[in-house]
Enzyme design. Structure first.
Site, PDB file in Angstrom:
ATOM      1  N   ASP A   1       0.825  -1.200   0.000  1.00 40.13           N
ATOM      2  CA  ASP A   1       0.000   0.000   0.000  1.00 40.13           C
ATOM      3  C   ASP A   1       0.872   1.268   0.000  1.00 40.13           C
ATOM      4  OD1 ASP A   1      -2.847   0.862   0.284  1.00 40.13           O
ATOM      5  OD2 ASP A   1      -2.124   1.794   2.127  1.00 40.13           O
TER       6      ASP A   1
ATOM      7  N   GLU B   1       2.070  -0.324  -4.854  1.00 44.53           N
ATOM      8  CA  GLU B   1       1.004   0.596  -5.255  1.00 44.53           C
ATOM      9  C   GLU B   1       1.668   1.938  -5.576  1.00 44.53           C
ATOM     10  OE1 GLU B   1      -3.184   2.711  -4.041  1.00 44.53           O
ATOM     11  OE2 GLU B   1      -1.588   2.518  -2.570  1.00 44.53           O
TER      12      GLU B   1
HETATM   13  C1  NOJ Z   1      -4.618   2.789  -0.975  1.00 47.26           C
HETATM   14  C2  NOJ Z   1      -5.742   1.815  -0.776  1.00 47.26           C
HETATM   15  O1  NOJ Z   1      -5.993   1.153  -1.998  1.00 47.26           O
HETATM   16  C3  NOJ Z   1      -6.929   2.620  -0.302  1.00 47.26           C
HETATM   17  O2  NOJ Z   1      -8.112   1.853  -0.298  1.00 47.26           O
HETATM   18  C4  NOJ Z   1      -6.605   3.171   1.069  1.00 47.26           C
HETATM   19  O3  NOJ Z   1      -7.653   4.027   1.482  1.00 47.26           O
HETATM   20  C5  NOJ Z   1      -5.299   3.972   1.047  1.00 47.26           C
HETATM   21  N1  NOJ Z   1      -4.251   3.344   0.310  1.00 47.26           N
HETATM   22  C6  NOJ Z   1      -4.796   4.169   2.458  1.00 47.26           C
HETATM   23  O4  NOJ Z   1      -4.332   2.964   2.978  1.00 47.26           O
END
Ligand code: NOJ
Length: 521
Positions: free
Chosen positions: A199, A261
């Site tokens: 993440d 990500e």
């Molecule tokens: C990216 C995640 O995909 C999302 O759902 C989340 O709110 C944020 N990061 C914070 O963790």
């Protein structure tokens, strides 16, 4: 031997909404296990499970209260083992979601940090004094709206949270934090997880001086606003963390993967390296337009030209509006989504599907009273939020809640949701589900023979065409038929009415096709 993950198709399981095995209105790990045959038949190579850890669910699992356990709502560690064993038996890999940027405010580390200003865990987070005028330490904004700082009432200091106040950011400059995460990484790999989706992977280290973003003139509104290009994250030290994780991953057989990500193609190249991450997402959130698509494909490929792997293509995930709706909604949006998946899965590289896109789900209407997403609340409803793409899957055309659960689901099923049900579509040859199954099967059949690069082919404006070895892919973005010169045998098309006469391919409006240059057999 070729790595299993290259060119693999992953499927994102949003655990809370996938399948409910115990009738409480919430998806769970045994629910996923019970649907592995569906995923096998769909033809995916791997699953990405969204966070299933103990969590107060302030951001639906992205607020982790314990990184080495399972939220009782979703099952137990034994259920995870069972899911993993069954998935592996079915030839499906499983990667888990790791959230290293922030914890839940209910994590014991943060509770200890709040408990006493002298507790060592205090240094695991970013606590800082405010400015003299009682303002937060700097002008950074939370991704969910408002200041990125909240007050610790007992000490008058502030703590940093780039997302919700219930998601305090960890201080990665404090050596105990990386050390702790190495143990967490090892915990899941030792259990057999095939890797991690990481993440907000570039955000872990914040700039040390916590400097204000400088104000710049915003031509849109005419007012001064904090410069969004001023780097507050993406510090060089983050690469050492991934080098270390890669070493840990490399100690395990079969090969484990790290998926970041990170969306900006230019930043990705610094992370996707033989000694860091394996993959990052190329999210194709572009409008339905041939030029925009070509530009996005070229940008993603060019940025990663010298990297260890090419783009990992994706049309959507649990944070964005579903593509059927983005592409115009209704029958039109569905036609375009059918074409888009042909385009996407014709490209070299990995792909990530998001649960429900194979059923052609549109963005659901969620009544204000039923909203759950913190983004919606922190912006006082100015942002629609992400609930609409997170509504549970419709499994059965008959029965309550489209077969998801006997109980009211955590997000209500919209009226008529059962028309998208998996069991109904499974029996209909032209359905979206049948289309996805065919595309994935054909990709698997051709995959072994296809080179890792594409050549663009000529076509009229409003169309895109490329070849990749024996495969040719053509897409017509126009709302009228278009013809292209292309050789081969027509193996897949997204719409009825696609014709190949000699070398002349005629594509109906908003459609795509695959041609195989080699004869059948
Ligand atoms: C990216 C995640 O995909 C999302 O759902 C989340 O709110 C944020 N990061 C914070 O963790």
């Amino acid at each position: 031997m070729r790595s299993w993950w290259r060119d693999a198709v992953f499927y994102e399981v949003y655990v809370r909404s996938f399948a409910d095995s115990n009738g409480d209105g919430i998806g769970d790990l045994p629910g996923i296990t019970s649907r592995l045959d569906y995923l096998k038949r769909l033809g995916v190579d791997g699953l990405w499970l969204t966070p299933f850890y103990p969590s107060p669910q302030k951001d639906h699992g992205y607020d982790v209260a314990d990184y080495v356990d399972v939220n009782p709502e979703y099952g137990t560690l034994a259920d995870f083992n069972e899911l993993l064993a069954n998935a592996h038996q079915a030839g499906i890999k499983v990667i888990v979601d790791l959230v290293p940027n922030h914890t839940s405010d209910q994590h014991r580390w943060f509770l200890a940090a709040l408990d006493s200003a002298t507790d060592p865990h205090r240094a695991w987070y970013h606590f800082a004094a405010g400015k003299p005028d009682d303002a937060p330490p700097n002008n950074w904004q939370s991704a969910f709206g408002g200041a990125a700082w909240s007050r610790d009432q007992s000490t008058e200091q502030w703590y940093l949270h780039l997302f919700a106040p219930e998601q305090p950011d960890l201080n990665w400059w404090q050596p105990d934090v990386p050390a702790e995460f190495e143990r967490i990484v090892e915990f899941w790999l030792a259990r057999g997880a095939d890797g991690f989706r990481i993440d907000v992977a570039s955000a872990l280290f914040k700039r040390k001086d916590l400097a204000d973003r400088p104000l710049v003139h915003d031509p849109g509104t005419g007012i001064m606003k904090p410069d969004p290009h001023f780097a507050i994250v993406d510090q060089p030290e983050v690469h050492d963390v991934y080098r270390r994780w890669r070493q840990i991953a490399n100690q395990h057989e079969p090969e484990r993967v790290l998926v970041g990500e990170i969306f900006d193609p230019l930043r990705q190249a610094r992370y996707i390296r033989p000694d860091q991450l394996h993959m990052a997402f190329a999210l194709m959130r572009v409008k339905w337009d041939a030029v925009a698509w070509r530009r996005a494909i070229v940008a993603a490929q060019r940025a990663l030209a010298g990297a260890d792997s090419g783009p990992s293509w994706t049309l959507s995930n649990h944070d964005v509006v579903r593509q059927v709706t983005r592409f115009g909604g209704g029958a039109l949006g569905a036609e375009r989504a059918r074409a888009a998946i042909l385009l996407l899965l014709g490209l070299p590289g990995q792909a990530f599907l998001y649960q429900g896109e194979e059923l052609g789900l549109p963005e659901a209407e969620v009544p204000p009273a039923a909203r759950q997403d913190p983004w919606y609340f922190h912006t006082q409803g100015r942002e629609a939020g992400r609930d609409g793409c997170r509504v549970p899957l419709p499994w059965r055309a008959t029965g309550v809640n489209a077969g998801f659960s006997e109980a009211d689901p955590w997000l209500p099923m919209p009226a008529g949701w059962s028309r998208f049900a998996a069991d109904r579509q499974s029996a209909v040859p032209g359905s979206m589900l049948a289309h996805y199954r065919r595309v994935l099967a054909e990709r698997r059949r051709l995959g072994r023979w296809l080179p890792p690069s594409i050549s663009w082919l000529k076509g009229p404006a409003g169309t895109l065409a490329f070849s990749r070895g024996r495969l040719a892919v053509a897409c017509n973005f126009l709302s009228r038929p278009a013809s292209l010169e292309l050789g081969g045998r027509l193996v897949l098309s997204s719409r009825e009415g696609t014709r190949l006469e000699g070398r002349r391919l005629t594509l109906p409006a908003n459609s795509a096709a695959w041609l195989d240059a080699l004869p059948a057999g």
